[in-house]
Write an enzyme that holds these catalytic residues in place. Structure first.
Site, PDB file in Angstrom:
ATOM      1  N   ARG B  53      18.924  20.881 -28.085  1.00 41.00           N
ATOM      2  CA  ARG B  53      19.381  20.568 -29.442  1.00 41.00           C
ATOM      3  C   ARG B  53      20.880  20.631 -29.646  1.00 41.00           C
ATOM      4  NH1 ARG B  53      14.258  22.449 -30.591  1.00 41.00           N
ATOM      5  NH2 ARG B  53      14.030  22.793 -28.380  1.00 41.00           N
ATOM      6  N   THR B  54      21.518  21.577 -29.032  1.00 41.59           N
ATOM      7  CA  THR B  54      22.964  21.647 -29.250  1.00 41.59           C
ATOM      8  C   THR B  54      23.616  20.368 -28.745  1.00 41.59           C
ATOM      9  OG1 THR B  54      22.911  24.035 -29.018  1.00 41.59           O
ATOM     10  CG2 THR B  54      25.047  22.998 -28.781  1.00 41.59           C
ATOM     11  N   LYS B  82      30.145  20.871  -5.805  1.00 39.31           N
ATOM     12  CA  LYS B  82      31.003  20.930  -4.616  1.00 39.31           C
ATOM     13  C   LYS B  82      31.996  22.077  -4.698  1.00 39.31           C
ATOM     14  CE  LYS B  82      30.809  15.885  -4.122  1.00 39.31           C
ATOM     15  NZ  LYS B  82      31.398  14.842  -4.951  1.00 39.31           N
ATOM     16  N   ARG B 103      29.348  24.207 -22.638  1.00 39.79           N
ATOM     17  CA  ARG B 103      28.413  25.327 -22.476  1.00 39.79           C
ATOM     18  C   ARG B 103      28.490  25.776 -21.024  1.00 39.79           C
ATOM     19  NH1 ARG B 103      22.348  25.645 -24.558  1.00 39.79           N
ATOM     20  NH2 ARG B 103      23.594  25.887 -26.456  1.00 39.79           N
ATOM     21  N   HIS B 131      28.251  31.659 -29.647  1.00 36.80           N
ATOM     22  CA  HIS B 131      27.775  30.298 -29.886  1.00 36.80           C
ATOM     23  C   HIS B 131      28.132  29.950 -31.340  1.00 36.80           C
ATOM     24  CE1 HIS B 131      25.617  26.663 -29.705  1.00 36.80           C
ATOM     25  NE2 HIS B 131      24.390  27.078 -29.490  1.00 36.80           N
TER      26      HIS B 131
END
Ligand SMILES: Nc1ncnc2c1ncn2[C@@H]1O[C@H](COP(=O)(O)OP(=O)(O)OP(=O)(O)O)[C@@H](O)[C@H]1O
Ligand SMILES: [Mg+2]
Ligand SMILES: [Zn+2]
Lengths: 154, 307
Positions: B53-54, B82, B103, B131
């Site tokens: 959802r975010t 990598k 995030r 958040h």
């Protein structure tokens, strides 16, 4: 000086960290990254009588000057310390330590999940708060045993 | 104060919060008026951890402002695999976008990223840290339902690792809110958040059970207690069960109680609560779009978009 006192040879050039809170001398050495292996000449007095502090520790290191961040962390564990710079056997400069606002790049964050413990090109940064120091990245607070958090990779 | 990035809720003043919530209300009233506002904007979505959802609501938000997104994709498919540092990744992405939504599993990641780039960085979750964009939509929902002052709120569940909880608690210190924290002892609010609340002079109480405090709450904010926080399944079942609610639990609550949840929920809130006037969690989730539009406007309005 009476004959009952043991006299340690004077140092020619180096630093004397005087008026260290009794019992903190070994932590001062660990802040300086000194464990004896590099061959620096070091003498340590622990719990020696002091007019000002009752008991104090003293650390004398030959051929070594202190960085600002080292002084900053020393101030947190030994707020009364004086840093004496010795040249040609004489004290040429004497500074009281100041409690810093931040400590940059000397302590490592105890939170393993903190971004400063990842492989990122970033120095640790702690704000000095009433209870200790606080990581500006993840907010973790270190309350005591600051010297245990000295970055090993310095 | 004008903000360049959104990293933690502690950086937000009451005025900042109100500016965003007021703008969100404006957008909510007439979304069409905003549809071409940021026609040249590109929003980078850098999600080093999964999100539904975010990520989707930021994607929708920028598109409803007329912009587009560029998506890093999953970590598995990217150069991070990598061994590229986050600092390098964001410095590259900065060249493609007008703002970065990040995030990351490490606490402090967004703060560090913001030090390496000039475009606004929005913290969409940093490990067990913060958040803050979720908090803005939480506050919007609280304001719409009960108002933000004279508020009594219960925040329940995984308070230790719950980043939405940390941001919400910090932000609520700007308002006249009494905060009750309800969790098992092992998942209580971390020391650094308690420190922030204490510094801010917040009215805070901690509880291990909901019953005693439930009747006085205006809002109950439920979060998920994750299985992996407990050494074994039986321990988890035993503890988590005490922090789940159903209609029966709510019989002791005020009729005006608003129940919220950042979602996804598993079994913390029984489905029998869904259709009742208590339930605000879907509305809360829908508010993600106008609030994130308002947040993007707040951050992009003082930068040159499309450069
Ligand atoms: N050449 C040297 N080698 C080793 N230690 C020295 C040397 N010179 C001075 N010191 C030590 O450095 C510290 C400061 O010296 P100083 O002569 O300023 O003493 P002080 O007047 O007692 O200072 P304070 O007022 O700071 O206590 C003392 O502990 C002293 O023993
Ligand atoms: Mg003296
Ligand atoms: Zn940290």
């Amino acid at each position: 000086m009476s004959e009952h006192e043991l006299r340690v040879a004077k140092i020619r050039d180096g630093t004397v960290i005087d008026h260290v809170t009794g019992g903190q001398a070994l932590n001062v050495l660990s802040i300086l990254g000194i464990d004896g292996s590099a061959g620096l000449s070091v003498s340590v007095g622990m719990n020696v009588p002091s007019d000002r502090l009752g008991r104090k520790d003293v650390v004398k290191v030959e051929n070594r000057e202190l960085s600002q961040s080292e002084v900053d962390v020393i101030s947190l564990i030994a707020p009364e310390a004086t840093i004496n710079i010795i040249r040609e056997f004489e004290v040429v400069q004497k500074n009281r330590v100041d409690r810093p606002e931040t400590v940059v790049g000397l302590l490592s964050c105890p939170n393993h999940n903190c971004i400063t413990n990842g492989n990122e090109p970033v120095k640790t940064n702690f704000t000095v708060v009433d209870e200790g120091v606080r990581c500006t990245y993840c907010g973790t607070i270190i309350r005591d045993a600051l010297a245990d958090h000295i970055e090993p990779t310095r | 104060m004008r903000q360049d990035h959104l990293i933690t809720a502690t950086q937000l003043s009451r005025a900042d919060i109100e500016a965003v919530l007021d703008r969100a209300a404006e957008i909510d009233d007439d979304p069409a008026a905003w549809s071409e506002r940021y026609g040249r904007a590109v929003l980078a979505l850098c999600f080093f951890e999964p999100s539904t959802r975010t990520k989707m609501s930021f994607d929708t938000a920028i598109k409803r402002l007329g912009g587009t997104t560029t998506d890093m994709g999953t970590v598995e498919s990217s150069s991070v695999k990598k061994g590229e540092s986050l600092a390098d990744t964001v410095r590259v992405v900065e060249g493609y976008a007008d703002a970065i939504v990040l995030r990351h599993p490490s606490e402090g990641a967004a703060k560090m990223a913001a030090e390496f780039v000039d475009v606004p960085v929005i913290n969409a979750g940093d490990g067990a840290g913060q958040h803050p964009s979720q908090t803005l939509l939480d506050l919007y929902t609280i304001r719409e339902n009960v108002g933000l002052d004279g508020l009594s709120i219960g925040i329940m569940g995984d308070l230790k690792y719950g980043r939405t909880v940390h941001s919400l608690a910090d932000a609520l210190t700007n308002f006249d809110a009494r905060q009750h924290f309800i969790s098992p002892e092992s998942l209580r609010l971390p020391r650094n958040v308690r420190f922030d609340l204490h510094q801010a002079g917040a009215q805070v109480r901690e509880h291990t059970a909901l019953e005693s405090v439930l009747p006085e709450l205006d809002v109950l904010y439920v979060t998920r207690i994750q299985r992996e926080r407990f050494p074994d399944e039986t321990e988890y079942q035993k503890v988590a069960g005490q922090y789940q609610i159903d209609l029966e639990t709510l019989s002791a609550a005020s009729d005006d109680l608003t129940v919220m949840h950042p979602l996804p929920r598993v079994d913390e809130i029984a489905p029998d609560v869904d259709g009742t006037p208590y339930a605000a969690y879907f509305e809360q989730s829908h508010n993600g779009v106008p609030v994130r539009m308002a947040l993007l406007d707040y951050l992009l309005s003082n930068v040159e978009v499309g450069q």
